[in-house]
Design a protein around this motif. Structure first.
Motif, PDB file in Angstrom:
ATOM      1  N   THR A 133       0.821  -1.219   0.000  1.00 38.36           N
ATOM      2  CA  THR A 133       0.000   0.000   0.000  1.00 38.36           C
ATOM      3  C   THR A 133       0.851   1.263   0.000  1.00 38.36           C
ATOM      4  O   THR A 133       1.989   1.252   0.473  1.00 38.36           O
ATOM      5  CB  THR A 133      -0.912   0.021   1.252  1.00 38.36           C
ATOM      6  N   PRO A 134       0.315   2.381  -0.526  1.00 38.32           N
ATOM      7  CA  PRO A 134       1.070   3.652  -0.509  1.00 38.32           C
ATOM      8  C   PRO A 134       1.193   4.191   0.927  1.00 38.32           C
ATOM      9  O   PRO A 134       0.293   3.993   1.741  1.00 38.32           O
ATOM     10  CB  PRO A 134       0.208   4.595  -1.358  1.00 38.32           C
ATOM     11  N   HIS A 135       2.307   4.863   1.211  1.00 42.02           N
ATOM     12  CA  HIS A 135       2.515   5.453   2.541  1.00 42.02           C
ATOM     13  C   HIS A 135       3.079   6.859   2.431  1.00 42.02           C
ATOM     14  O   HIS A 135       3.924   7.127   1.573  1.00 42.02           O
ATOM     15  CB  HIS A 135       3.485   4.593   3.367  1.00 42.02           C
ATOM     16  N   LYS A 136       2.577   7.742   3.323  1.00 39.21           N
ATOM     17  CA  LYS A 136       3.136   9.094   3.443  1.00 39.21           C
ATOM     18  C   LYS A 136       3.972   9.126   4.716  1.00 39.21           C
ATOM     19  O   LYS A 136       3.494   8.750   5.790  1.00 39.21           O
ATOM     20  CB  LYS A 136       2.010  10.131   3.511  1.00 39.21           C
ATOM     21  N   ASP A 159      13.545   3.274  -4.446  1.00 37.02           N
ATOM     22  CA  ASP A 159      13.009   2.665  -5.667  1.00 37.02           C
ATOM     23  C   ASP A 159      11.524   2.329  -5.568  1.00 37.02           C
ATOM     24  O   ASP A 159      10.979   1.671  -6.451  1.00 37.02           O
ATOM     25  CB  ASP A 159      13.798   1.387  -6.002  1.00 37.02           C
ATOM     26  N   ASN A 160      10.874   2.773  -4.488  1.00 41.53           N
ATOM     27  CA  ASN A 160       9.453   2.462  -4.323  1.00 41.53           C
ATOM     28  C   ASN A 160       8.599   3.722  -4.488  1.00 41.53           C
ATOM     29  O   ASN A 160       8.570   4.564  -3.597  1.00 41.53           O
ATOM     30  CB  ASN A 160       9.202   1.829  -2.954  1.00 41.53           C
ATOM     31  N   PRO A 161       7.881   3.854  -5.626  1.00 41.85           N
ATOM     32  CA  PRO A 161       7.096   5.071  -5.878  1.00 41.85           C
ATOM     33  C   PRO A 161       5.891   5.209  -4.950  1.00 41.85           C
ATOM     34  O   PRO A 161       5.306   6.284  -4.836  1.00 41.85           O
ATOM     35  CB  PRO A 161       6.639   4.901  -7.340  1.00 41.85           C
ATOM     36  N   ASN A 162       5.544   4.118  -4.242  1.00 41.95           N
ATOM     37  CA  ASN A 162       4.411   4.142  -3.302  1.00 41.95           C
ATOM     38  C   ASN A 162       4.716   4.906  -2.018  1.00 41.95           C
ATOM     39  O   ASN A 162       3.811   5.249  -1.270  1.00 41.95           O
ATOM     40  CB  ASN A 162       4.040   2.706  -2.894  1.00 41.95           C
ATOM     41  N   ILE A 163       6.003   5.093  -1.732  1.00 41.42           N
ATOM     42  CA  ILE A 163       6.382   5.714  -0.451  1.00 41.42           C
ATOM     43  C   ILE A 163       6.900   7.124  -0.680  1.00 41.42           C
ATOM     44  O   ILE A 163       7.866   7.333  -1.412  1.00 41.42           O
ATOM     45  CB  ILE A 163       7.440   4.856   0.276  1.00 41.42           C
ATOM     46  N   GLN A 164       6.229   8.063  -0.048  1.00 43.20           N
ATOM     47  CA  GLN A 164       6.549   9.472  -0.263  1.00 43.20           C
ATOM     48  C   GLN A 164       6.893  10.146   1.069  1.00 43.20           C
ATOM     49  O   GLN A 164       6.114  10.051   2.029  1.00 43.20           O
ATOM     50  CB  GLN A 164       5.312  10.133  -0.907  1.00 43.20           C
ATOM     51  N   VAL A 165       8.060  10.784   1.137  1.00 43.01           N
ATOM     52  CA  VAL A 165       8.401  11.577   2.331  1.00 43.01           C
ATOM     53  C   VAL A 165       7.748  12.952   2.149  1.00 43.01           C
ATOM     54  O   VAL A 165       8.090  13.694   1.233  1.00 43.01           O
ATOM     55  CB  VAL A 165       9.932  11.716   2.499  1.00 43.01           C
ATOM     56  N   VAL A 166       6.765  13.265   3.000  1.00 41.89           N
ATOM     57  CA  VAL A 166       5.991  14.500   2.814  1.00 41.89           C
ATOM     58  C   VAL A 166       6.542  15.696   3.589  1.00 41.89           C
ATOM     59  O   VAL A 166       6.342  16.836   3.196  1.00 41.89           O
ATOM     60  CB  VAL A 166       4.492  14.287   3.143  1.00 41.89           C
ATOM     61  N   LYS A 167       7.232  15.436   4.687  1.00 41.66           N
ATOM     62  CA  LYS A 167       7.862  16.543   5.427  1.00 41.66           C
ATOM     63  C   LYS A 167       8.978  16.012   6.300  1.00 41.66           C
ATOM     64  O   LYS A 167       8.867  14.921   6.863  1.00 41.66           O
ATOM     65  CB  LYS A 167       6.832  17.291   6.279  1.00 41.66           C
ATOM     66  N   GLN A 196      -0.741  14.745   8.010  1.00 44.41           N
ATOM     67  CA  GLN A 196      -1.534  13.507   8.100  1.00 44.41           C
ATOM     68  C   GLN A 196      -0.761  12.281   7.573  1.00 44.41           C
ATOM     69  O   GLN A 196      -1.361  11.328   7.062  1.00 44.41           O
ATOM     70  CB  GLN A 196      -2.883  13.658   7.369  1.00 44.41           C
ATOM     71  N   ALA A 197       0.574  12.334   7.684  1.00 40.86           N
ATOM     72  CA  ALA A 197       1.396  11.184   7.294  1.00 40.86           C
ATOM     73  C   ALA A 197       0.986   9.976   8.129  1.00 40.86           C
ATOM     74  O   ALA A 197       0.592  10.123   9.290  1.00 40.86           O
ATOM     75  CB  ALA A 197       2.864  11.511   7.520  1.00 40.86           C
ATOM     76  N   ASP A 198       1.058   8.785   7.539  1.00 38.61           N
ATOM     77  CA  ASP A 198       0.659   7.576   8.278  1.00 38.61           C
ATOM     78  C   ASP A 198       1.858   6.845   8.893  1.00 38.61           C
ATOM     79  O   ASP A 198       1.707   5.832   9.564  1.00 38.61           O
ATOM     80  CB  ASP A 198      -0.145   6.629   7.383  1.00 38.61           C
ATOM     81  N   VAL A 199       3.074   7.381   8.630  1.00 36.06           N
ATOM     82  CA  VAL A 199       4.299   6.808   9.208  1.00 36.06           C
ATOM     83  C   VAL A 199       5.194   7.964   9.657  1.00 36.06           C
ATOM     84  O   VAL A 199       5.316   8.959   8.946  1.00 36.06           O
ATOM     85  CB  VAL A 199       5.077   5.965   8.168  1.00 36.06           C
ATOM     86  N   GLN A 210      -4.377  13.996  18.085  1.00 38.53           N
ATOM     87  CA  GLN A 210      -5.105  12.901  17.419  1.00 38.53           C
ATOM     88  C   GLN A 210      -4.460  12.498  16.089  1.00 38.53           C
ATOM     89  O   GLN A 210      -5.131  12.129  15.128  1.00 38.53           O
ATOM     90  CB  GLN A 210      -6.584  13.276  17.235  1.00 38.53           C
ATOM     91  N   TRP A 211      -3.149  12.605  16.073  1.00 44.46           N
ATOM     92  CA  TRP A 211      -2.373  12.134  14.911  1.00 44.46           C
ATOM     93  C   TRP A 211      -1.761  10.795  15.319  1.00 44.46           C
ATOM     94  O   TRP A 211      -0.959  10.740  16.243  1.00 44.46           O
ATOM     95  CB  TRP A 211      -1.275  13.144  14.559  1.00 44.46           C
ATOM     96  N   LEU A 212      -2.163   9.724  14.658  1.00 37.48           N
ATOM     97  CA  LEU A 212      -1.732   8.390  15.074  1.00 37.48           C
ATOM     98  C   LEU A 212      -1.055   7.616  13.934  1.00 37.48           C
ATOM     99  O   LEU A 212      -1.616   6.656  13.397  1.00 37.48           O
ATOM    100  CB  LEU A 212      -2.932   7.597  15.615  1.00 37.48           C
ATOM    101  N   PRO A 213       0.151   8.022  13.578  1.00 41.04           N
ATOM    102  CA  PRO A 213       0.894   7.282  12.552  1.00 41.04           C
ATOM    103  C   PRO A 213       1.587   6.057  13.172  1.00 41.04           C
ATOM    104  O   PRO A 213       1.638   5.924  14.393  1.00 41.04           O
ATOM    105  CB  PRO A 213       1.957   8.293  12.113  1.00 41.04           C
TER     106      PRO A 213
END
Length: 356
Positions: free
Chosen positions: A126-129, A153-161, A183-186, A208-211
């Protein structure tokens, strides 16, 4: 804390050996090994002063804890040709023979830990932010570098901040608030300070942020950090390990775990499983030093360094399956292989996949 725990583990190993008659060196002589310990209070200036105080009195220095504190006297140790070995820092400079000829790290370099978690996440379908909070030094940079390398090499995983904090900071509430807005999930939380990890986890819950959290091995103690922080609120808290956790029922009956707890009780006055992993690490350091001593044909620092760098495929007491001590690879510490583990509310269990 971790520092006292480090001394306790090393003392427990060596005092048990001394009580059994000592260690037989490669030159045929049996010797007892005495440990002298000074507290640097995680202060680099104090660490340098401690080195000056001990350098003429001891054969070698081992198990020093922390990156800035070990760096504070590294150059002096090189100039004086005093071994500074099996130190508890993931800073890669200590395992580079050209830059650090009298040094050797023990614990995996920070990039090894970050990479192990990144590789597990990269296998997820699954994709992850991902949000990153890192200590603004070699410690934080190493984790981030290893993690990014594993996910590149995984386009599904994006570092957002990606944010940093200083080791001298007393709060990271502002950074957690800013990261929560993504709202990153990791979150990759490359932090080395116990109170800040606890407050960061509490702040995230307040918002209430629960990554899912990834925590370095040195700040993932269930009893000292995760339970006080209410970590079970998060969908997953991951860390890495190369040593058994004596508090885990899965290993409670293992012979090396029973021996460790008995030695810790008898020679360090510590009852029950310790709060921090550093006791286990330094007990393993004691066993690794013994391997070098058993090979030494000359009682010199030169021969000690030669023999210390010749250990391969050695499974120390308390080492997890799949991890070994190998001091023969230039640029790598004595332990470079780790397993990803997942918090289960009381301790950790091996994590076979991120989604498990």
């Amino acid at each position: 804390g971790p520092g006292k725990c480090t001394v306790d583990g090393l003392n427990a190993y060596m005092e048990a050996k001394n009580a059994a008659g000592g260690i037989k060196f490669g030159d045929g002589k049996t010797r007892t090994v005495k440990i002298e310990a000074l507290d640097d209070a995680y202060d680099p200036q104090k660490a340098a002063a401690n080195y000056d105080q001990l350098k003429g009195k001891v054969f070698a220095m081992t198990s020093g804890l922390g990156t800035p504190t070990n760096r504070a006297w590294r150059e002096a140790a090189i100039a004086d040709k005093v071994p500074q070995v099996l130190v508890m820092t993931g800073d890669k400079i200590f395992s580079d023979q050209e830059q650090s000829p009298w040094q050797l790290g023990f614990v995996p370099i920070y990039a090894n830990e970050g990479e192990a978690f990144g590789a597990l996440l990269a296998e997820s379908a699954t994709p992850h932010k991902v949000a990153i909070l890192a200590q603004n030094d070699d410690f934080g940079e190493g984790y981030v570098e290893g993690f990014k390398d594993a996910i590149k090499d995984n386009p599904n995983i994006q570092v957002v901040k990606e944010l940093t904090y200083e080791a001298s900071d007393t709060s990271v509430d502002a950074q957690i608030t800013e990261l929560a807005s993504t709202q990153a999930d990791v979150i990759v939380n490359a932090m080395s300070l116990t109170p800040l990890v606890v407050s960061a986890m509490k702040k995230a819950q307040e918002l209430q942020w629960l990554p899912s959290w990834f925590q370095p091995s040195n700040t993932s103690s269930p009893t000292a950090i995760l339970q006080p922080a209410g970590a079970e609120a998060f969908p997953g808290v991951f860390s890495v390990s190369f040593s058994k956790n004596p508090a885990s029922p899965a290993v409670a009956e293992d012979a090396d775990v029973k021996q460790f707890l008995a030695d810790l009780s008898q020679y360090a006055g510590v009852e029950g499983p310790p709060q921090f992993p550093h006791c286990m690490w330094s007990y393993m350091v004691g066993a690794t030093l013994e391997q070098a001593f058993m090979k030494m044909t000359n009682p010199t620092r030169d021969d000690f360094m030669t023999q210390l760098r010749s250990i391969s495929d050695y499974q120390a007491p308390l080492q997890v399956a799949g991890s070994v001590v190998d001091t023969t690879k230039d640029g790598s510490p004595a332990v470079s292989s780790v397993s990803v583990i997942k918090y289960n509310g009381t301790g950790f269990a091996p994590a076979t996949s991120y989604d498990s």
